[in-house]
Design a protein around this motif. Structure first.
Motif, PDB file in Angstrom:
ATOM      1  N   UNK A 151       0.816  -1.225   0.000  1.00 47.34           N
ATOM      2  CA  UNK A 151       0.000   0.000   0.000  1.00 47.34           C
ATOM      3  C   UNK A 151       0.849   1.275   0.000  1.00 47.34           C
ATOM      4  N   UNK A 152       2.167   1.140   0.211  1.00 44.08           N
ATOM      5  CA  UNK A 152       3.029   2.323   0.243  1.00 44.08           C
ATOM      6  C   UNK A 152       3.564   2.665  -1.146  1.00 44.08           C
ATOM      7  N   UNK A 153       3.660   3.954  -1.396  1.00 47.49           N
ATOM      8  CA  UNK A 153       4.240   4.429  -2.641  1.00 47.49           C
ATOM      9  C   UNK A 153       5.767   4.330  -2.589  1.00 47.49           C
ATOM     10  N   UNK A 154       6.437   4.427  -3.732  1.00 46.39           N
ATOM     11  CA  UNK A 154       7.899   4.467  -3.728  1.00 46.39           C
ATOM     12  C   UNK A 154       8.400   5.604  -2.838  1.00 46.39           C
ATOM     13  N   UNK A 155       9.384   5.314  -2.011  1.00 42.37           N
ATOM     14  CA  UNK A 155       9.883   6.305  -1.068  1.00 42.37           C
ATOM     15  C   UNK A 155       9.049   6.392   0.191  1.00 42.37           C
ATOM     16  N   UNK A 156       8.100   5.474   0.350  1.00 46.50           N
ATOM     17  CA  UNK A 156       7.250   5.476   1.545  1.00 46.50           C
ATOM     18  C   UNK A 156       7.999   5.034   2.778  1.00 46.50           C
ATOM     19  N   UNK A 157       7.400   5.303   3.914  1.00 49.13           N
ATOM     20  CA  UNK A 157       8.047   5.008   5.192  1.00 49.13           C
ATOM     21  C   UNK A 157       7.078   4.269   6.109  1.00 49.13           C
ATOM     22  N   UNK A 158       7.601   3.267   6.824  1.00 57.16           N
ATOM     23  CA  UNK A 158       6.839   2.489   7.798  1.00 57.16           C
ATOM     24  C   UNK A 158       7.506   2.581   9.153  1.00 57.16           C
ATOM     25  N   UNK A 159       6.719   2.943  10.180  1.00 58.50           N
ATOM     26  CA  UNK A 159       7.210   2.999  11.559  1.00 58.50           C
ATOM     27  C   UNK A 159       6.387   2.021  12.388  1.00 58.50           C
ATOM     28  N   UNK A 160       7.074   1.159  13.128  1.00 59.35           N
ATOM     29  CA  UNK A 160       6.402   0.122  13.914  1.00 59.35           C
ATOM     30  C   UNK A 160       6.932   0.134  15.346  1.00 59.35           C
ATOM     31  N   UNK A 161       6.013   0.247  16.309  1.00 58.88           N
ATOM     32  CA  UNK A 161       6.325   0.062  17.726  1.00 58.88           C
ATOM     33  C   UNK A 161       5.863  -1.346  18.096  1.00 58.88           C
ATOM     34  N   UNK A 162       6.754  -2.143  18.690  1.00 60.56           N
ATOM     35  CA  UNK A 162       6.397  -3.544  18.908  1.00 60.56           C
ATOM     36  C   UNK A 162       6.936  -4.092  20.218  1.00 60.56           C
ATOM     37  N   UNK A 163       6.124  -4.977  20.826  1.00 58.50           N
ATOM     38  CA  UNK A 163       6.592  -5.825  21.926  1.00 58.50           C
ATOM     39  C   UNK A 163       7.437  -6.923  21.298  1.00 58.50           C
ATOM     40  N   UNK A 164       8.611  -7.141  21.820  1.00 60.46           N
ATOM     41  CA  UNK A 164       9.541  -8.076  21.193  1.00 60.46           C
ATOM     42  C   UNK A 164      10.070  -9.115  22.180  1.00 60.46           C
ATOM     43  N   UNK A 165      10.304 -10.299  21.667  1.00 58.38           N
ATOM     44  CA  UNK A 165      11.013 -11.317  22.436  1.00 58.38           C
ATOM     45  C   UNK A 165      12.443 -10.834  22.658  1.00 58.38           C
ATOM     46  N   UNK A 166      12.880 -10.799  23.915  1.00 58.50           N
ATOM     47  CA  UNK A 166      14.232 -10.343  24.211  1.00 58.50           C
ATOM     48  C   UNK A 166      15.287 -11.347  23.777  1.00 58.50           C
ATOM     49  N   UNK A 167      16.420 -10.838  23.348  1.00 64.73           N
ATOM     50  CA  UNK A 167      17.518 -11.727  22.977  1.00 64.73           C
ATOM     51  C   UNK A 167      18.003 -12.473  24.218  1.00 64.73           C
ATOM     52  N   UNK A 168      18.142 -13.766  24.090  1.00 65.37           N
ATOM     53  CA  UNK A 168      18.640 -14.556  25.200  1.00 65.37           C
ATOM     54  C   UNK A 168      17.630 -14.788  26.306  1.00 65.37           C
ATOM     55  N   UNK A 169      16.328 -14.686  25.993  1.00 70.79           N
ATOM     56  CA  UNK A 169      15.306 -14.993  27.002  1.00 70.79           C
ATOM     57  C   UNK A 169      15.493 -16.419  27.479  1.00 70.79           C
ATOM     58  N   UNK A 170      15.536 -16.607  28.790  1.00 69.18           N
ATOM     59  CA  UNK A 170      15.788 -17.925  29.355  1.00 69.18           C
ATOM     60  C   UNK A 170      14.540 -18.804  29.291  1.00 69.18           C
TER      61      UNK A 170
END
Length: 278
Positions: A151-170
């Protein structure tokens, strides 16, 4: 990628937000996302607005641009942006309760009651897109990105705020924190930073920025837990919602202490990505 044994679907996400609509709005407000405490002394309302401003900076808005708010909630973010920018915004939500409120936000904001993974929007029709804590609810995260790219035009921009799995989660953190958070929060999966970057690259995006603000947002859940406890005593409607066996999503209350602990241990991270179309 963290995937619970019985992943939620779009219908389950809609039920979650419809059922908990009174609690979300009374306990936290119209911004259904974390607050951002950059200075440390902000009120919860100021912190929620600060996260919007951080996303706004990364979107680099200009007059006349057309934006897509992926998972717009009550439309509060779009309404906030429209007070400062001459742009137009189309938002999508799965929740009828959210849709009813969002539709009255602004003449420059159009809210669609629609699944992002089957959005029906024209290709190359937007200049910017953003998703604030909605990608976690997508059953198919690869398609989340391919639809954004489409849906984005050429040169478009996407910004995402996300909950993420932490690196090295035990293993114990995955078992007792992340998997229950996914089940109770109706997240079909929780990706890591690496997962998101790979999926976005495969869809045709180039990463231009990433910011980890886990420490600055984690106060959100302590405030929510305290407000919930107070509401259970003072607000009979919230008490009935929380205690009724008819409330399918009442188990989300259990996730509040899990979220506090997961963000403090690093088992879960909170990241903001910025991509441009290739």
């Amino acid at each position: 990628m963290i995937v619970p044994e019985h992943p939620s679907n779009a219908a389950g996400v809609a039920v979650h937000y419809d059922e908990l609509d009174p609690a979300y709005r009374r306990i936290w407000g119209d911004h259904v996302h974390h607050g951002y405490w950059r200075e440390g002394h902000e009120t919860p309302e100021q912190a929620a607005a600060a996260l919007v401003k951080l996303v706004e900076q990364k979107l680099a808005l200009q007059p006349g641009l057309r934006l897509c708010d992926i998972g717009c909630g009550y439309g509060a973010t779009a309404a906030d942006l429209l007070t400062r920018h001459e742009v137009s915004i189309v938002g999508l939500t799965l929740s009828p309760a959210q849709h009813r409120i969002a539709t009255d936000r602004s003449p420059d904001f159009s809210c669609l009651l629609r699944d992002w993974l089957d959005n029906g929007l024209p290709s190359a029709s937007f200049d910017r897109a953003y998703a604030i804590e909605s990608s976690e609810h997508m059953v198919d995260k690869a398609r989340f990105f391919t639809e954004a790219r489409r849906i984005l035009r050429p040169g478009g921009r996407l910004v995402v705020c996300a909950w993420l799995e932490g690196e090295g989660a035990r293993p114990w953190e995955v078992r007792h924190l992340l998997l229950p958070i996914c089940r109770e929060g109706r997240l079909p999966s929780m990706g890591s930073r690496i997962d998101y970057e790979r999926l976005a690259s495969d869809a045709g995006f180039r990463l231009t920025g990433y910011q980890d603000i886990s420490r600055e947002v984690r106060r959100t859940w302590s405030i929510c837990l305290a407000r919930l406890a107070k509401s259970m005593i003072s607000d009979s409607s919230i008490r009935r919602l929380a205690l009724s066996h008819a409330t399918q999503s009442r188990d989300f209350m259990l996730s509040l202490p899990r979220l506090i602990l997961a963000l403090r241990t690093g088992a879960m991270r909170y990241g903001i990505f910025q991509w441009e179309t290739v």
